[in-house]
Scaffold this active site. Structure first.
Site, mmCIF file in Angstrom:
data_model
loop_
_atom_site.group_PDB
_atom_site.id
_atom_site.type_symbol
_atom_site.label_atom_id
_atom_site.label_comp_id
_atom_site.label_asym_id
_atom_site.label_seq_id
_atom_site.Cartn_x
_atom_site.Cartn_y
_atom_site.Cartn_z
ATOM 1 N N ASN A 43 4.026 41.926 -61.306
ATOM 2 C CA ASN A 43 5.303 41.206 -61.310
ATOM 3 C C ASN A 43 5.018 39.706 -61.472
ATOM 4 O OD1 ASN A 43 7.412 39.575 -60.172
ATOM 5 N ND2 ASN A 43 8.362 41.433 -59.385
ATOM 6 N N ASP B 45 7.248 37.153 -61.554
ATOM 7 C CA ASP B 45 8.349 36.270 -61.123
ATOM 8 C C ASP B 45 7.838 34.924 -60.616
ATOM 9 O OD1 ASP B 45 10.003 38.414 -61.586
ATOM 10 O OD2 ASP B 45 10.476 38.793 -59.475
ATOM 11 N N HIS B 46 6.736 34.973 -59.822
ATOM 12 C CA HIS B 46 6.345 33.735 -59.142
ATOM 13 C C HIS B 46 5.499 32.799 -60.012
ATOM 14 C CE1 HIS B 46 8.664 34.912 -55.834
ATOM 15 N NE2 HIS B 46 8.010 36.037 -55.686
ATOM 16 N N ARG C 42 8.681 22.228 -61.128
ATOM 17 C CA ARG C 42 8.589 20.925 -61.777
ATOM 18 C C ARG C 42 9.418 20.834 -63.059
ATOM 19 N NH1 ARG C 42 4.289 17.642 -59.930
ATOM 20 N NH2 ARG C 42 4.930 16.172 -61.513
ATOM 21 N N HIS D 19 11.919 40.353 -62.388
ATOM 22 C CA HIS D 19 13.254 40.535 -61.819
ATOM 23 C C HIS D 19 14.110 39.389 -62.330
ATOM 24 C CE1 HIS D 19 15.770 41.092 -57.828
ATOM 25 N NE2 HIS D 19 16.524 41.093 -58.911
ATOM 26 N N ARG E 88 17.158 37.679 -61.807
ATOM 27 C CA ARG E 88 18.184 37.634 -60.757
ATOM 28 C C ARG E 88 19.446 36.986 -61.298
ATOM 29 N NH1 ARG E 88 15.886 38.404 -55.350
ATOM 30 N NH2 ARG E 88 17.949 37.829 -54.656
ATOM 31 N N ARG F 165 16.786 32.278 -60.329
ATOM 32 C CA ARG F 165 15.962 31.345 -59.536
ATOM 33 C C ARG F 165 14.505 31.300 -60.007
ATOM 34 N NH1 ARG F 165 15.800 34.433 -53.757
ATOM 35 N NH2 ARG F 165 18.049 34.316 -54.005
ATOM 36 N N HIS F 166 14.023 32.377 -60.620
ATOM 37 C CA HIS F 166 12.666 32.293 -61.188
ATOM 38 C C HIS F 166 12.693 32.656 -62.675
ATOM 39 C CE1 HIS F 166 12.894 36.388 -59.634
ATOM 40 N NE2 HIS F 166 12.580 36.045 -58.405
ATOM 41 N N GLU G 4 13.432 44.668 -63.669
ATOM 42 C CA GLU G 4 14.027 44.885 -62.346
ATOM 43 C C GLU G 4 15.315 44.079 -62.264
ATOM 44 O OE1 GLU G 4 11.116 44.087 -59.228
ATOM 45 O OE2 GLU G 4 12.834 43.493 -58.007
ATOM 46 N N THR H 158 13.827 37.492 -50.950
ATOM 47 C CA THR H 158 13.335 38.520 -51.859
ATOM 48 C C THR H 158 14.124 39.789 -51.557
ATOM 49 O OG1 THR H 158 11.374 39.762 -52.590
ATOM 50 C CG2 THR H 158 11.455 39.172 -50.264
ATOM 51 N N THR H 159 13.955 40.826 -52.377
ATOM 52 C CA THR H 159 14.691 42.079 -52.148
ATOM 53 C C THR H 159 14.374 42.584 -50.739
ATOM 54 O OG1 THR H 159 14.170 42.501 -54.465
ATOM 55 C CG2 THR H 159 15.235 44.274 -53.252
ATOM 56 N N GLU I 118 11.480 54.054 -57.041
ATOM 57 C CA GLU I 118 10.415 53.176 -56.556
ATOM 58 C C GLU I 118 10.562 53.127 -55.049
ATOM 59 O OE1 GLU I 118 9.825 49.280 -58.357
ATOM 60 O OE2 GLU I 118 9.007 48.530 -56.468
ATOM 61 N N HIS J 44 6.517 46.381 -53.144
ATOM 62 C CA HIS J 44 7.040 45.350 -52.240
ATOM 63 C C HIS J 44 6.077 45.075 -51.100
ATOM 64 C CE1 HIS J 44 9.786 42.557 -50.398
ATOM 65 N NE2 HIS J 44 10.423 42.587 -51.555
ATOM 66 N N GLY J 45 5.601 43.833 -51.074
ATOM 67 C CA GLY J 45 4.757 43.379 -49.970
ATOM 68 C C GLY J 45 3.332 43.910 -50.016
ATOM 69 N N GLY K 198 3.558 41.672 -56.920
ATOM 70 C CA GLY K 198 3.827 40.317 -57.384
ATOM 71 C C GLY K 198 3.260 39.245 -56.490
ATOM 72 N N HIS K 199 3.969 38.926 -55.420
ATOM 73 C CA HIS K 199 3.707 37.713 -54.644
ATOM 74 C C HIS K 199 2.255 37.586 -54.180
ATOM 75 C CE1 HIS K 199 4.072 34.984 -51.113
ATOM 76 N NE2 HIS K 199 4.773 34.299 -52.011
HETATM 77 N N1 PXP Z 1 9.376 46.065 -56.363
HETATM 78 C C1 PXP Z 1 10.619 45.578 -56.184
HETATM 79 C C2 PXP Z 1 11.769 46.484 -56.409
HETATM 80 C C3 PXP Z 1 10.824 44.221 -55.834
HETATM 81 O O1 PXP Z 1 12.073 43.754 -55.644
HETATM 82 C C4 PXP Z 1 9.710 43.384 -55.701
HETATM 83 C C5 PXP Z 1 9.908 41.927 -55.419
HETATM 84 O O2 PXP Z 1 10.495 41.323 -56.529
HETATM 85 C C6 PXP Z 1 8.435 43.938 -55.894
HETATM 86 C C7 PXP Z 1 8.297 45.290 -56.197
HETATM 87 C C8 PXP Z 1 7.201 43.114 -55.770
HETATM 88 O O3 PXP Z 1 7.098 42.696 -54.454
HETATM 89 P P1 PXP Z 1 6.023 41.627 -54.050
HETATM 90 O O4 PXP Z 1 6.346 40.369 -54.789
HETATM 91 O O5 PXP Z 1 6.184 41.500 -52.566
HETATM 92 O O6 PXP Z 1 4.683 42.195 -54.452
#
Ligand code: PXP
Length: 242
Positions: A6, A8-9, A17, A42, A44, A48-49, A69, A99-100, A151, A191-192, A214-215
């Site tokens: 992912n 996004d970040h 910036r 994602h 959104r 935001r990202h 997503e 976040t979600t 998922e 997630h996480g 992702g994060h």
């Molecule tokens: N899956 C879903 C459905 C999410 O919403 C997210 C966060 O955008 C992720 C996976 C990835 O999560 P993380 O950034 O915590 O790895």
């Protein structure tokens, strides 16, 4: 089992910036070259990202699976159909969240998804995945809609602090994966997830297809580099004892 990164970040850092870098599409290229099977983003409602332009650049750049997503708004349905990714993952989205925060409440969304959302993809090649908690009722309703995949939300497992809570959450995820597989759906998870909590997950939960991270991956990349970090996650995924 395959790793989808992912990005996004990467966009979060760029937007801090307002310059054109770092570019999520460039990051996607590095991730795929390092062995990732695809890319997740994602888009959104508040942008935001990831921005709408990023989505089209990612579509051009990504060679593997692209997982879009999104919340199931009419705007997102239209953009996703125009972009035509391999997969859309539908998630709940609230404006205040960082976040979600959890899976879809399938009982609440069921009729809307049956009457408006699933028909919107009926004549496309886009597969649908529903982001759900490992709850029997939610998984059964996902199957009743004819979803291609779920998922599993791994956030509660990732946030568990005691060994006993972690074990309880792993068992819930295992049972959820078994049920979804029995009902004919692919099982994704995310997630996480990070380098510490991924090994017990992949060694306990069966039938995992896409792992979306992702994060923690982007954060580790600040120290190890993106290429090396993707390879560290892939080593875990490829060395499961299942
Ligand atoms: N899956 C879903 C459905 C999410 O919403 C997210 C966060 O955008 C992720 C996976 C990835 O999560 P993380 O950034 O915590 O790895």
């Amino acid at each position: 089992m395959q790793l989808l990164v992912n990005v996004d970040h990467i966009a979060t850092l760029r937007n801090a910036r307002g310059e054109g870098y770092p570019d999520p599409a460039e990051a996607a290229k590095v991730c795929e070259q390092a062995g990732a099977s695809g890319i997740v983003f994602h888009l959104r409602k508040d942008r935001r990202h990831i921005k709408t332009e990023d989505v089209y650049r990612l579509k051009e750049t990504v060679k593997g699976d692209l997982d879009f997503e999104m919340a199931a708004t009419d705007e997102m349905l239209a953009i996703s159909k125009d972009v035509n990714p391999e997969l859309v993952t539908l998630v709940p989205e609230s404006r205040e969240e960082l976040t979600t925060e959890g899976g879809l409440d399938m009982e609440t969304v069921f009729e809307d998804f049956r009457d408006r959302v699933f028909p919107a993809y009926a004549n496309t090649d886009i597969a649908i995945s529903l982001f759900v908690d490992p709850k029997e009722k939610d998984i059964e309703l996902a199957a009743k809609l004819g979803s291609d995949a779920i998922e599993l939300h791994t956030g509660t497992y990732a946030n568990a602090t005691t060994e006993s809570d972690k074990e309880t959450e792993l068992q819930r995820l295992k049972e959820g994966a078994e049920l979804a597989h029995t009902l004919g759906m692919k099982v994704n998870a995310g997630h996480g997830l990070n380098l510490q909590n991924l090994p017990p997950l992949v060694n306990t939960v069966p039938h995992l297809n896409d792992i979306s991270i992702g994060h923690a991956l982007i954060s580790s990349a600040l120290f190890y580099g993106l290429d090396e970090t993707v390879k560290k996650f892939l080593t875990i995924i490829n060395n499961t004892n299942k």
